[in-house]
Design an enzyme around this catalytic site. Structure first.
Site, short mmCIF file in Angstrom:
data_model
loop_
_atom_site.label_atom_id
_atom_site.label_comp_id
_atom_site.label_asym_id
_atom_site.label_seq_id
_atom_site.Cartn_x
_atom_site.Cartn_y
_atom_site.Cartn_z
N GLU A 1 -11.20 4.63 -5.59
CA GLU A 1 -11.40 3.18 -5.65
C GLU A 1 -11.88 2.75 -7.04
OE1 GLU A 1 -10.65 1.12 -3.25
OE2 GLU A 1 -10.20 2.65 -1.74
N ARG B 1 -1.32 -5.20 4.86
CA ARG B 1 -0.51 -4.78 3.72
C ARG B 1 0.75 -4.07 4.19
NH1 ARG B 1 -5.20 -1.46 0.67
NH2 ARG B 1 -5.11 -0.47 2.72
N ARG C 1 0.87 -1.18 0.00
CA ARG C 1 0.00 0.00 0.00
C ARG C 1 0.90 1.22 0.00
NH1 ARG C 1 -2.52 4.21 0.07
NH2 ARG C 1 -4.69 4.48 0.75
#
Length: 261
Positions: free
Chosen positions: A68, A110, A60
């Protein structure tokens, strides 16, 4: 009392001096406590701020938030597909240095990192510079904070990417009522009241809308009292909390005084 003979004392000193030198040599040849950047390449781009490396690690990108793309039955946000395509363009066939943040992982597991191409390009900064993402600073990961902030300022000034799209224009705070819950937005209002509770501070924009600053994040802002009575633009994610609407404040970059950027 135990008495050592002279030759025993000399042997003892020789052994301990040798051990000290061995310890020093081990320290000099030990790897740095600050790990060197990992070199890898990108196997797949998930969206405009998340990728999977060839090693399988999910990264990330620190300091940015891209719109998104469609997932779990939700439609893509405005600019989401363009952001993914541009990140693919930046990273295809590229070797990158993976520079991890002070906070290594997010709550999804992440890895949090900056991706630096072999030609020196900081991909995180580039995404902001070209207007494919918005600034999203989360202490303690502030290594390139000033560069990231400057890149976004330039993109806004020149109306790059998402900054030219109506969906990303600033709106009156009254629009939070029609905003999608957990959606990022820009809202303008006057801070009419500040209330303190044990866990943090609420900066009230309306009787049922406030900016929430947790006690642990207060140090990331100017003196909170200095905001009282000021017209501001606040940027962040809208949350519905019972009868109230709130925007979580983590860093001073989210609250801008009117006319000051």
């Amino acid at each position: 009392m135990l008495k050592l003979k002279k030759y025993q004392i000399n042997d003892f000193l020789r052994i301990n001096i040798a051990e000290c030198w061995l310890f020093v040599l081990l320290l000099l040849n030990a790897p740095s406590l600050t790990a060197s950047p990992k070199v890898d390449s990108v196997r797949y781009v998930i969206d405009g701020d998340t990728v999977i490396l060839t090693s399988g690690e999910k990264i990330r990108l620190i300091g940015i938030n891209a719109p998104e793309i469609s997932h779990n039955g939700l439609e893509s946000q405005v600019g989401g597909i363009e952001a993914k395509k541009y990140l693919e363009y930046l990273l295809v066939n590229q070797t990158v240095n993976v520079v991890y943040g002070a906070e290594r992982n997010d709550h999804f597991g992440r890895s949090l990192a900056y991706l630096i191409r072999a030609d020196g390009m900081n991909v995180n900064i580039e995404m902001l510079k070209e207007g494919y993402a918005t600034l999203s600073l989360h202490p303690p990961n502030l290594q390139y904070a000033a560069n990231l902030q400057f890149a976004q300022n330039e993109a806004e000034l020149h109306q790059q990417g998402i900054w030219s799209m109506p969906a990303y224009h600033a709106k009156s705070v009254s629009h939070v009522y029609s905003a999608n819950v957990n959606a990022w937005g820009r809202y303008t209002a006057k801070i009419v009241q500040i209330s303190r509770v044990k866990q943090g501070v609420k900066l009230w924009l309306m009787k049922d809308v406030y900016i929430w600053v947790h006690q642990d994040a207060v140090a990331n802002f100017p003196p909170i009292a200095s905001y009282l009575g000021k017209v501001v633009e606040v940027r962040g994610w809208v949350r519905k909390r019972g009868p109230f609407w709130s925007i979580n404040g983590l860093h001073r970059s989210q609250i801008m005084l009117e006319g000051v950027h």
